[in-house]
Design a protein around this motif. Sequence first.
Motif, PDB file in Angstrom:
ATOM      1  N   VAL A 189       6.682  20.736   8.883  1.00 53.97           N
ATOM      2  CA  VAL A 189       5.376  20.218   8.472  1.00 53.97           C
ATOM      3  C   VAL A 189       4.296  21.275   8.711  1.00 53.97           C
ATOM      4  N   THR A 190       3.405  21.437   7.711  1.00 48.26           N
ATOM      5  CA  THR A 190       2.332  22.431   7.812  1.00 48.26           C
ATOM      6  C   THR A 190       1.178  21.914   8.667  1.00 48.26           C
ATOM      7  N   THR A 191       0.295  22.821   9.061  1.00 50.36           N
ATOM      8  CA  THR A 191      -0.885  22.438   9.849  1.00 50.36           C
ATOM      9  C   THR A 191      -1.795  21.524   9.043  1.00 50.36           C
ATOM     10  N   ARG A 192      -1.974  21.812   7.763  1.00 47.17           N
ATOM     11  CA  ARG A 192      -2.822  20.970   6.900  1.00 47.17           C
ATOM     12  C   ARG A 192      -2.263  19.549   6.838  1.00 47.17           C
ATOM     13  N   ALA A 193      -0.927  19.441   6.774  1.00 49.82           N
ATOM     14  CA  ALA A 193      -0.312  18.115   6.717  1.00 49.82           C
ATOM     15  C   ALA A 193      -0.594  17.327   7.980  1.00 49.82           C
ATOM     16  N   LYS A 194      -0.570  17.984   9.126  1.00 50.75           N
ATOM     17  CA  LYS A 194      -0.806  17.295  10.390  1.00 50.75           C
ATOM     18  C   LYS A 194      -2.216  16.716  10.452  1.00 50.75           C
ATOM     19  N   GLU A 195      -3.172  17.397   9.809  1.00 51.68           N
ATOM     20  CA  GLU A 195      -4.541  16.873   9.761  1.00 51.68           C
ATOM     21  C   GLU A 195      -4.584  15.570   8.959  1.00 51.68           C
ATOM     22  N   VAL A 196      -3.885  15.553   7.810  1.00 49.15           N
ATOM     23  CA  VAL A 196      -3.847  14.343   6.980  1.00 49.15           C
ATOM     24  C   VAL A 196      -3.091  13.227   7.696  1.00 49.15           C
ATOM     25  N   LEU A 197      -1.940  13.564   8.294  1.00 46.95           N
ATOM     26  CA  LEU A 197      -1.124  12.553   8.969  1.00 46.95           C
ATOM     27  C   LEU A 197      -1.831  11.972  10.189  1.00 46.95           C
ATOM     28  N   ALA A 198      -2.712  12.747  10.813  1.00 45.10           N
ATOM     29  CA  ALA A 198      -3.488  12.233  11.945  1.00 45.10           C
ATOM     30  C   ALA A 198      -4.390  11.091  11.493  1.00 45.10           C
ATOM     31  N   LYS A 199      -4.924  11.211  10.271  1.00 45.38           N
ATOM     32  CA  LYS A 199      -5.784  10.146   9.735  1.00 45.38           C
ATOM     33  C   LYS A 199      -4.957   8.914   9.373  1.00 45.38           C
ATOM     34  N   VAL A 200      -3.785   9.145   8.819  1.00 49.31           N
ATOM     35  CA  VAL A 200      -2.894   8.015   8.509  1.00 49.31           C
ATOM     36  C   VAL A 200      -2.476   7.308   9.799  1.00 49.31           C
ATOM     37  N   VAL A 226       0.839  -1.195   0.000  1.00 48.45           N
ATOM     38  CA  VAL A 226       0.000   0.000   0.000  1.00 48.45           C
ATOM     39  C   VAL A 226       0.875   1.247   0.000  1.00 48.45           C
ATOM     40  N   PHE A 227       0.569   2.184  -0.921  1.00 50.43           N
ATOM     41  CA  PHE A 227       1.300   3.445  -1.016  1.00 50.43           C
ATOM     42  C   PHE A 227       0.347   4.612  -0.826  1.00 50.43           C
ATOM     43  N   ILE A 228       0.773   5.565   0.005  1.00 52.25           N
ATOM     44  CA  ILE A 228       0.052   6.833   0.135  1.00 52.25           C
ATOM     45  C   ILE A 228       1.012   7.914  -0.356  1.00 52.25           C
ATOM     46  N   SER A 229       0.657   8.582  -1.451  1.00 56.41           N
ATOM     47  CA  SER A 229       1.509   9.629  -2.009  1.00 56.41           C
ATOM     48  C   SER A 229       0.862  10.983  -1.743  1.00 56.41           C
ATOM     49  N   ILE A 230       1.604  11.868  -1.084  1.00 60.64           N
ATOM     50  CA  ILE A 230       1.080  13.175  -0.696  1.00 60.64           C
ATOM     51  C   ILE A 230       1.943  14.261  -1.344  1.00 60.64           C
ATOM     52  N   ALA A 231       1.295  15.175  -2.067  1.00 61.53           N
ATOM     53  CA  ALA A 231       2.021  16.266  -2.715  1.00 61.53           C
ATOM     54  C   ALA A 231       2.672  17.165  -1.671  1.00 61.53           C
ATOM     55  N   ASP A 232       3.860  17.678  -2.012  1.00 63.47           N
ATOM     56  CA  ASP A 232       4.606  18.486  -1.047  1.00 63.47           C
ATOM     57  C   ASP A 232       3.884  19.769  -0.654  1.00 63.47           C
ATOM     58  N   LYS A 233       3.041  20.301  -1.540  1.00 61.12           N
ATOM     59  CA  LYS A 233       2.362  21.559  -1.201  1.00 61.12           C
ATOM     60  C   LYS A 233       1.405  21.380  -0.028  1.00 61.12           C
ATOM     61  N   LEU A 234       1.010  20.119   0.254  1.00 58.66           N
ATOM     62  CA  LEU A 234       0.184  19.857   1.434  1.00 58.66           C
ATOM     63  C   LEU A 234       1.037  19.711   2.700  1.00 58.66           C
ATOM     64  N   LEU A 235       2.318  19.399   2.512  1.00 58.05           N
ATOM     65  CA  LEU A 235       3.157  19.040   3.653  1.00 58.05           C
ATOM     66  C   LEU A 235       4.136  20.130   4.081  1.00 58.05           C
ATOM     67  N   PHE A 236       4.767  20.782   3.103  1.00 58.40           N
ATOM     68  CA  PHE A 236       5.840  21.714   3.419  1.00 58.40           C
ATOM     69  C   PHE A 236       5.744  22.990   2.585  1.00 58.40           C
ATOM     70  N   GLN A 237       6.309  24.055   3.116  1.00 58.22           N
ATOM     71  CA  GLN A 237       6.543  25.248   2.318  1.00 58.22           C
ATOM     72  C   GLN A 237       7.743  24.982   1.412  1.00 58.22           C
ATOM     73  N   SER A 238       7.868  25.742   0.329  1.00 61.11           N
ATOM     74  CA  SER A 238       8.953  25.534  -0.620  1.00 61.11           C
ATOM     75  C   SER A 238      10.313  25.619   0.070  1.00 61.11           C
ATOM     76  N   GLY A 239      11.137  24.571  -0.146  1.00 63.66           N
ATOM     77  CA  GLY A 239      12.476  24.530   0.416  1.00 63.66           C
ATOM     78  C   GLY A 239      12.539  24.291   1.906  1.00 63.66           C
ATOM     79  N   SER A 240      11.394  24.006   2.536  1.00 67.87           N
ATOM     80  CA  SER A 240      11.356  23.839   3.989  1.00 67.87           C
ATOM     81  C   SER A 240      11.105  22.379   4.344  1.00 67.87           C
ATOM     82  N   TYR A 241      11.478  22.006   5.568  1.00 68.08           N
ATOM     83  CA  TYR A 241      11.159  20.665   6.063  1.00 68.08           C
ATOM     84  C   TYR A 241      10.300  20.741   7.320  1.00 68.08           C
TER      85      TYR A 241
END
Length: 279
Positions: free
Chosen positions: A159-170, A142-157
């Motif tokens: 994690v965004t607030t929106r990403a934390k919502e998705v990762l909470a479900k995972v 099983v693969f879950i592929s998440i676009a970086d614009k949901l996870l990080f700002q450009s050039g940053s590592y």
Amino acid sequence: MKKLLIFTFSALMLLSSCVSKKEYTALEAKQKETQDLLNTATVKLNSCLADKSAAVARTTALEEQIADLRKNNDNLTVLSAKGASNIEKTLESIKEKELKITRLQDALTKKDSITLAVVTSLKREVGINDPDIEINVEKGVVFISIADKLLFQSGSYNVTTRAKEVLAKVAKVVNSKPDFECMVEGHTDNVPYQSGVLLDNWDLSVKRSTSIIRVLQSLGVNPGQLIAAGRADYVPLVENNTAENRAKNRRTRIVVLPKIDQFYDMVEKEMKNLSAGTK
């Protein structure tokens, strides 16, 4: 002093990247070994099923013969004690082989049924209407592929607030499957990373992976189930020749799979049992 701290942090990041890459390579090799074993087991199973079909037909004929002989007392003398014993041994051998085949079938189908359950859970929890999140299965994984614009700002590592919502479900799905491992792969485009203390896209991809892992761990996922991996820009989905394509290649892939060792041991055990029964 500041230069020394920067140098030390960079060295630690390089070491983390190397270790993560080793773990990923080892897991990939183990997965290929398991896939090869599955292919061998499938061929063996098909051969056994053919033998079973022929044996069942032979058993049916023998049972009909016994029934006919028992209907006629005169013919019972034809059935010698040795012949009856051979028939009983044949029936017992067939029953044992059927049991071993059934156990091997269970071993081969268990992983597929677990994978289906995980995909169903993820699609229910994460949702399938977001174009920036893809959930699919490749070669039983099983693969879950998440676009970086949901996870990080450009050039940053970070994690965004929106990403934390998705990762909470995972995390909710992974927490319900304690016998699973979760490998987080960071992927970048081919634009060189030249800012901050990170050296290159290898560093960035691994750093993004570990950032997501820390979020999953904070959400209650057992760290023993988590694996950090970075692929830099060496496994692109499309050519890095346009801004749109580079955006597609900047992604994080979460690989959810049963622990390979457990599945490998299960299939290996049943293969040995089946081989012993055919000697």
